[in-house]
Scaffold this motif. Structure first.
Motif, mmCIF file in Angstrom:
data_model
loop_
_atom_site.group_PDB
_atom_site.id
_atom_site.type_symbol
_atom_site.label_atom_id
_atom_site.label_comp_id
_atom_site.label_asym_id
_atom_site.label_seq_id
_atom_site.Cartn_x
_atom_site.Cartn_y
_atom_site.Cartn_z
ATOM 1 N N LYS A 255 0.801 -1.219 0.000
ATOM 2 C CA LYS A 255 0.000 0.000 0.000
ATOM 3 C C LYS A 255 0.834 1.271 0.000
ATOM 4 N N ILE A 256 1.967 1.239 0.722
ATOM 5 C CA ILE A 256 2.738 2.479 0.856
ATOM 6 C C ILE A 256 4.146 2.370 0.280
ATOM 7 N N GLY A 257 4.406 1.283 -0.461
ATOM 8 C CA GLY A 257 5.663 1.155 -1.175
ATOM 9 C C GLY A 257 6.865 1.021 -0.269
ATOM 10 N N VAL A 258 7.888 1.805 -0.551
ATOM 11 C CA VAL A 258 9.163 1.684 0.163
ATOM 12 C C VAL A 258 9.012 1.930 1.655
ATOM 13 N N PHE A 259 8.001 2.703 2.053
ATOM 14 C CA PHE A 259 7.812 3.007 3.468
ATOM 15 C C PHE A 259 7.301 1.801 4.259
ATOM 16 N N GLY A 260 6.890 0.763 3.541
ATOM 17 C CA GLY A 260 6.439 -0.457 4.212
ATOM 18 C C GLY A 260 7.498 -1.539 4.242
ATOM 19 N N GLU A 261 8.691 -1.252 3.703
ATOM 20 C CA GLU A 261 9.752 -2.258 3.719
ATOM 21 C C GLU A 261 10.325 -2.418 5.130
ATOM 22 N N PRO A 262 10.785 -3.638 5.466
ATOM 23 C CA PRO A 262 11.303 -3.885 6.818
ATOM 24 C C PRO A 262 12.378 -2.899 7.259
ATOM 25 N N VAL A 263 13.277 -2.526 6.337
ATOM 26 C CA VAL A 263 14.358 -1.623 6.725
ATOM 27 C C VAL A 263 13.811 -0.266 7.157
ATOM 28 N N VAL A 264 12.768 0.209 6.482
ATOM 29 C CA VAL A 264 12.178 1.511 6.827
ATOM 30 C C VAL A 264 11.352 1.395 8.111
ATOM 31 N N GLY B 254 21.017 10.997 18.399
ATOM 32 C CA GLY B 254 20.728 9.801 19.182
ATOM 33 C C GLY B 254 19.597 8.978 18.608
ATOM 34 N N PHE B 255 18.452 9.625 18.290
ATOM 35 C CA PHE B 255 17.326 8.825 17.799
ATOM 36 C C PHE B 255 17.559 8.352 16.358
ATOM 37 N N LEU B 256 18.340 9.115 15.576
ATOM 38 C CA LEU B 256 18.669 8.641 14.229
ATOM 39 C C LEU B 256 19.575 7.408 14.292
ATOM 40 N N LYS B 257 20.534 7.422 15.206
ATOM 41 C CA LYS B 257 21.429 6.274 15.359
ATOM 42 C C LYS B 257 20.651 5.041 15.795
ATOM 43 N N LEU B 258 19.737 5.214 16.753
ATOM 44 C CA LEU B 258 18.925 4.084 17.208
ATOM 45 C C LEU B 258 18.057 3.572 16.062
ATOM 46 N N GLY B 259 17.531 4.490 15.254
ATOM 47 C CA GLY B 259 16.727 4.089 14.109
ATOM 48 C C GLY B 259 17.515 3.257 13.119
ATOM 49 N N VAL B 260 18.734 3.686 12.798
ATOM 50 C CA VAL B 260 19.572 2.934 11.848
ATOM 51 C C VAL B 260 19.937 1.556 12.416
ATOM 52 N N ASN B 261 20.225 1.505 13.718
ATOM 53 C CA ASN B 261 20.561 0.218 14.334
ATOM 54 C C ASN B 261 19.382 -0.756 14.275
ATOM 55 N N MET B 262 18.168 -0.275 14.503
ATOM 56 C CA MET B 262 16.997 -1.156 14.439
ATOM 57 C C MET B 262 16.677 -1.532 12.992
ATOM 58 N N ALA B 263 16.996 -0.642 12.052
ATOM 59 C CA ALA B 263 16.861 -0.995 10.637
ATOM 60 C C ALA B 263 17.810 -2.141 10.304
ATOM 61 N N ALA B 264 19.019 -2.082 10.856
ATOM 62 C CA ALA B 264 19.997 -3.155 10.645
ATOM 63 C C ALA B 264 19.481 -4.478 11.201
#
Length: 461
Positions: free
Chosen positions: A220-229, A248-258
């Motif tokens: 439904k929402i394309g790339v925004f629905g991918e697991p990494v996002v 801080g929150f950007l780093k945590l976001g990237v780590n959870m994307a990983a």
């Protein structure tokens, strides 16, 4: 001779799952006819997978633990007893006197149940016998009776193997793990509550038609629905709730994307290592037992290869903290197990066929029950931790454990044996037995669906 056996068992335990399981898998693979070279490679692949899982779990603990602590402080939570998590409490179980008999007892029970056709689960996950050990160790600490402790191990083992039978159709139909099941962990033991929630939602108009999962979101929402996002977004939200700055929150976001990207790849290593064993085991069973189905019992970690499970695990970090705030009388701060909540609700995700909307309801019920029981077992867990020497606490200090310490089986068994909490035990036992009965019926229906689907595939071929 007994001292030698105890030393051997302790030596094996101390190697940890990443070494213990590869050895067991390699030996079993050779026993069922896999070539030595292929068996060794399979064992090593499983070892690599578990090393990878440990790295990911460590990453999650290192990143999410401080975030949870920051959230707690930011919102002024007066929760004074810290959840130690399975990394903290499992050594206490292994250090108990019960641990020396737990592994041979659990293996013997599995063999007897297989011979009597009371289970189809062939448990190879020796490491997670620490769950059985915990029940026995807590009962022993509370009652002072070693035989009651051994009985706790036995009862936990019996229930676990039967739950492995119950969840096998879910493993095949949703997780696509043919010939594999998960008899261990909060996933298996708390799954019956998810069955009841699923049954209830099926009878509520409008709600029964809601189906939200990562796959439909991606459509439904394309790339925004991918697991990494999704992983990035959930990590960033947790960081914002913790009061982190932009970096801080950007780093945590990237780590959870990983985590969202790497977890399925790591689990694939484990599955690749299991393929030779499962294929050869099926062949042997077909030849010797007339095609009767058996299931290899493994750690719930293999279920974290599913993106819905990882997504639900991240969603439930703030939800679990919220529940800790609103549950009356709660003194436990969820901490050590926050990063591994996916283990707690993985089978619930499979029961709901990946529907995250339904998982929100069942997961909330599951985590509420776990937190409530964990409060009742604080004294027991503290006694186990201090008596084994694993924890050295200041006078008056206490510890808690969501994993194991929040389980109905340990709580009910120990309460009955020590004649404590009998009113709440009656309520919990009654509701859990009702959920188990529904789970048996659910399993039969799901197994029938799997059989029909398998037949249709065979007809197409």
């Amino acid at each position: 001779m007994l001292d030698g056996a105890i030393f051997t068992i302790k030596y094996i335990i101390d190697m940890g799952a990443s070494v213990m399981l590869p050895i067991i898998i390699a030996i079993l693979s050779i026993v069922v006819g896999v070539g030595p070279g292929k068996a060794v490679r399979a064992g090593l692949m499983i070892g690599v997978g578990f090393v990878g899982l440990n790295l990911i779990v460590t990453l999650m603990n290192d990143q999410l633990g401080p975030a949870a602590q920051a959230m707690s402080e930011r919102f002024g939570l007066s929760l004074t007893i810290i959840d130690q998590g399975w990394p903290g409490i499992s050594p206490a179980a292994w250090a108990s006197q019960i641990a020396y008999v737990a592994i041979p007892l659990a293996v013997a029970i599995n063999v007897v149940m297989l011979l009597l056709k009371l289970t189809k689960v062939v448990n190879v996950d020796i490491w997670n016998i620490w769950h059985f050990t915990f029940t026995g160790a807590i009962a022993y600490v509370v009652t002072g009776n070693y035989w009651i402790g051994m009985l706790g191990v036995a009862i936990h083992a019996i229930v676990a193997y039967k739950l492995g039978d119950i969840w096998a159709p879910v493993m095949e139909e949703y997780f696509e793990l043919d010939g594999i099941t998960v008899p261990h962990g909060d996933s298996a033991f708390m799954g019956p509550y998810a069955v009841c929630v699923d049954w209830l939602i099926d009878r509520i108009p409008v709600l029964r038609d809601v189906d939200i999962n990562a796959d439909t979101l991606q459509e439904k929402i394309g790339v925004f629905g991918e697991p990494v996002v999704i992983g990035f977004a959930l990590g960033a939200i947790i960081g914002l709730l913790a009061g982190y700055d932009v970096a801080g929150f950007l780093k945590l976001g990237v780590n959870m994307a990983a985590v969202m990207v790497l977890m399925p790849k790591i689990v694939k290593c484990i599955m690749d290592g299991l393929m030779p064993l499962t294929e050869s085991a099926k062949k042997v069973m077909n030849e010797r037992f007339g095609g009767e189905q058996y299931y290899i019992g493994l750690d719930p970690a293999i279920l974290l290869g599913d993106s819905q499970v990882v997504t639900a695990g991240l969603i439930f970090i703030p939800i679990t903290l919220l529940l800790a705030i609103i549950i009356p009388g709660n003194r436990v701060l969820p901490f050590g197990d926050l990063a591994t909540i996916g283990f707690f609700i993985a089978i619930a995700v499979g029961i709901h066929k990946g529907n995250l909307f339904r998982t929100l309801f069942s997961g909330t019920l599951i985590m509420s029950i776990i937190i409530w029981i964990a409060n009742q077992t604080v004294d027991w867990v503290t006694a186990l931790g201090t008596s084994t020497g694993i924890f050295t606490l200041a006078p008056g200090a206490q510890i808690a454990a969501l994993d194991q310490g929040g389980w109905p089986i340990t709580y009910v068994f120990t309460s009955i044996c020590s004649m404590q909490n009998l009113v709440s035990v009656i309520l919990i036992t009654g509701s859990y037995v009702a959920c188990l009965v529904m789970s048996v019926r659910f399993s039969k229906r799901r197994a029938a669906e799997v059989a029909v689907a398998r037949k249709d595939e065979d007809d197409e071929l």
